[in-house]
Design an enzyme around this catalytic site. Sequence first.
Site, PDB file in Angstrom:
ATOM      1  N   THR A   1      60.378  38.855   2.403  1.00 53.86           N
ATOM      2  CA  THR A   1      59.437  37.826   1.983  1.00 53.86           C
ATOM      3  C   THR A   1      58.583  38.498   0.867  1.00 53.86           C
ATOM      4  O   THR A   1      58.485  39.690   0.788  1.00 53.86           O
ATOM      5  CB  THR A   1      58.452  37.315   3.117  1.00 53.86           C
ATOM      6  OG1 THR A   1      59.051  36.982   4.089  1.00 53.86           O
ATOM      7  CG2 THR A   1      57.371  36.411   2.473  1.00 53.86           C
TER       8      THR A   1
ATOM      9  N   ARG B   1      63.717  25.863  11.292  1.00 56.97           N
ATOM     10  CA  ARG B   1      62.477  26.790  11.727  1.00 56.97           C
ATOM     11  C   ARG B   1      61.935  27.069  10.497  1.00 56.97           C
ATOM     12  O   ARG B   1      62.451  27.456   9.278  1.00 56.97           O
ATOM     13  CB  ARG B   1      62.889  28.121  12.360  1.00 56.97           C
ATOM     14  CG  ARG B   1      61.753  28.843  12.575  1.00 56.97           C
ATOM     15  CD  ARG B   1      61.600  29.975  11.536  1.00 56.97           C
ATOM     16  NE  ARG B   1      60.367  30.928  11.970  1.00 56.97           N
ATOM     17  CZ  ARG B   1      60.073  31.992  10.881  1.00 56.97           C
ATOM     18  NH1 ARG B   1      60.701  31.898   9.941  1.00 56.97           N
ATOM     19  NH2 ARG B   1      59.107  32.634  11.311  1.00 56.97           N
TER      20      ARG B   1
ATOM     21  N   GLY C   1      58.672  29.223   8.622  1.00 53.06           N
ATOM     22  CA  GLY C   1      57.771  30.344   9.041  1.00 53.06           C
ATOM     23  C   GLY C   1      56.129  29.965   8.311  1.00 53.06           C
ATOM     24  O   GLY C   1      55.931  28.733   8.143  1.00 53.06           O
ATOM     25  N   ASP C   2      55.520  31.104   8.134  1.00 51.11           N
ATOM     26  CA  ASP C   2      54.137  30.948   7.436  1.00 51.11           C
ATOM     27  C   ASP C   2      54.226  30.824   5.881  1.00 51.11           C
ATOM     28  O   ASP C   2      53.372  30.303   5.559  1.00 51.11           O
ATOM     29  CB  ASP C   2      53.361  32.279   7.949  1.00 51.11           C
ATOM     30  CG  ASP C   2      54.007  33.461   7.398  1.00 51.11           C
ATOM     31  OD1 ASP C   2      55.396  33.497   7.322  1.00 51.11           O
ATOM     32  OD2 ASP C   2      53.392  34.335   7.006  1.00 51.11           O
TER      33      ASP C   2
ATOM     34  N   THR D   1      53.107  38.695   4.887  1.00 52.59           N
ATOM     35  CA  THR D   1      54.443  38.928   5.259  1.00 52.59           C
ATOM     36  C   THR D   1      54.494  39.335   6.712  1.00 52.59           C
ATOM     37  O   THR D   1      53.606  39.778   7.496  1.00 52.59           O
ATOM     38  CB  THR D   1      55.180  39.833   4.427  1.00 52.59           C
ATOM     39  OG1 THR D   1      54.450  41.083   4.333  1.00 52.59           O
ATOM     40  CG2 THR D   1      55.121  39.468   2.858  1.00 52.59           C
TER      41      THR D   1
ATOM     42  N   GLY E   1      55.916  35.292  11.072  1.00 55.61           N
ATOM     43  CA  GLY E   1      55.264  34.116  10.582  1.00 55.61           C
ATOM     44  C   GLY E   1      54.501  33.448  11.960  1.00 55.61           C
ATOM     45  O   GLY E   1      53.593  32.798  11.432  1.00 55.61           O
TER      46      GLY E   1
HETATM   47  N1  ASP Z   1      56.907  35.709   7.246  1.00 62.23           N
HETATM   48  C1  ASP Z   1      58.304  35.230   7.033  1.00 62.23           C
HETATM   49  C2  ASP Z   1      58.460  34.196   8.078  1.00 62.23           C
HETATM   50  O1  ASP Z   1      57.904  34.237   9.211  1.00 62.23           O
HETATM   51  C3  ASP Z   1      59.158  36.421   7.296  1.00 62.23           C
HETATM   52  C4  ASP Z   1      58.928  37.680   6.728  1.00 62.23           C
HETATM   53  O2  ASP Z   1      57.564  37.973   5.891  1.00 62.23           O
HETATM   54  O3  ASP Z   1      59.618  38.737   6.822  1.00 62.23           O
HETATM   55  O4  ASP Z   1      59.404  33.532   7.805  1.00 62.23           O
END
Ligand code: ASP
Length: 368
Positions: A222, A250, A252-253, A273, A276
């Site tokens: 990310t 799905r 994420g954040d 990052t 999430g």
């Molecule tokens: N935050 C991201 C997610 O959960 C993944 C990441 O930061 O590597 O999708």
Amino acid sequence: MHLCHTVRTMNTLNRRSFLAVSSTGLLTLPAFSMPHLLGQPLKDPGTAGDNHRGPCVIASGNGLAATDKAMSLINKGMDPVDAVVAGVSLVEDDPNDMSVGFGGLPNERGVVQLDSSVMHGPTHKAGAVGALEDIRSAARVALDVLKKTDHVMIVGQGARDFALAQGFEPQNMLTDKARQAWLRWKANLSPNDDWLDDIQRDIKDPAGDLSLASTIPFTWGTINCSGLDSNGNLASVTTTSGLSYKIPGRVGDSPIVGAGMFCDNDIGAAGATGRGEAVIQNCGAFSVVQHMASGKSPTEACLAVLKRIASRTRQKRLLNARGQPNFNVMLYALRKDGAFGAAAMRGKRTFAVHDGKQNTLHTAPSLY
Ligand code: ASP
């Protein structure tokens, strides 16, 4: 332990607990002792940014090219929102970064689904896309949602249709390297399914090198990037291919405004990052900005939110023997005056900063 079992355990761990790291914490301090605040200096405090003033661009550790590009565009007078999106687009286009954009690791069905959000300080407008397929730059599509619609978030087929209508070219997002990593993951899912792993195969596949399992990262990725220009205007963007081998759909954040990134032109910008789910459950980026509003430095604000995430992590499978989160989250903050900071839940992690003079990686303090 049987190699096949070891790999399977690793994959299960990475799929289920995502970003889990060794239970050996680097610091043996209680969850939120913030040693630098107690007069006990951290080995590598990485807090100098709290004293910085003036234009600045901050990003996650994979964002050195992005900070460089964004700062050069800000210096030419470009709006920070366009500058940070142009910066992260470099990483989205890079097939070697397997956590963002083109070349990102796919979901469990082998389909790359991208998430992104962007926010513009002066107008307080945001744009986001979730589970976007076949389009290389989720950040640029999110910016179009911000600029060209009255909405904030468009997901799935709607996001793809929107991007095509804006003139984005559809393309196969699964690179050979990412496809091989996905096949390796599938092959090690279960000893009883129809997919043969390397141990079970009678004929060895020269491309199916077992070392792939250890050389291809199970997504720690990310990119978040926030920028501040000389007029005190802020912007932030986050873009990702998300959790590798996730359940299709799905999200994420990263595309959630207030979780994966947030920006308030009167206060500052922040991004996240890592796991999430934990960031969403604690309104990560919004909380960092709120802590800066209440007087905390950027570094302190990040540490305060990580402390909250740690204290609200109550599922046993997400905690190590010491009761600490076994996953990582990293937070990045940029205040309106140019002060910047970041912090990690665990271990030694870096972040990228262009402070107007230099473009370098900094080491962030961590809770554990
Ligand atoms: N935050 C991201 C997610 O959960 C993944 C990441 O930061 O590597 O999708």
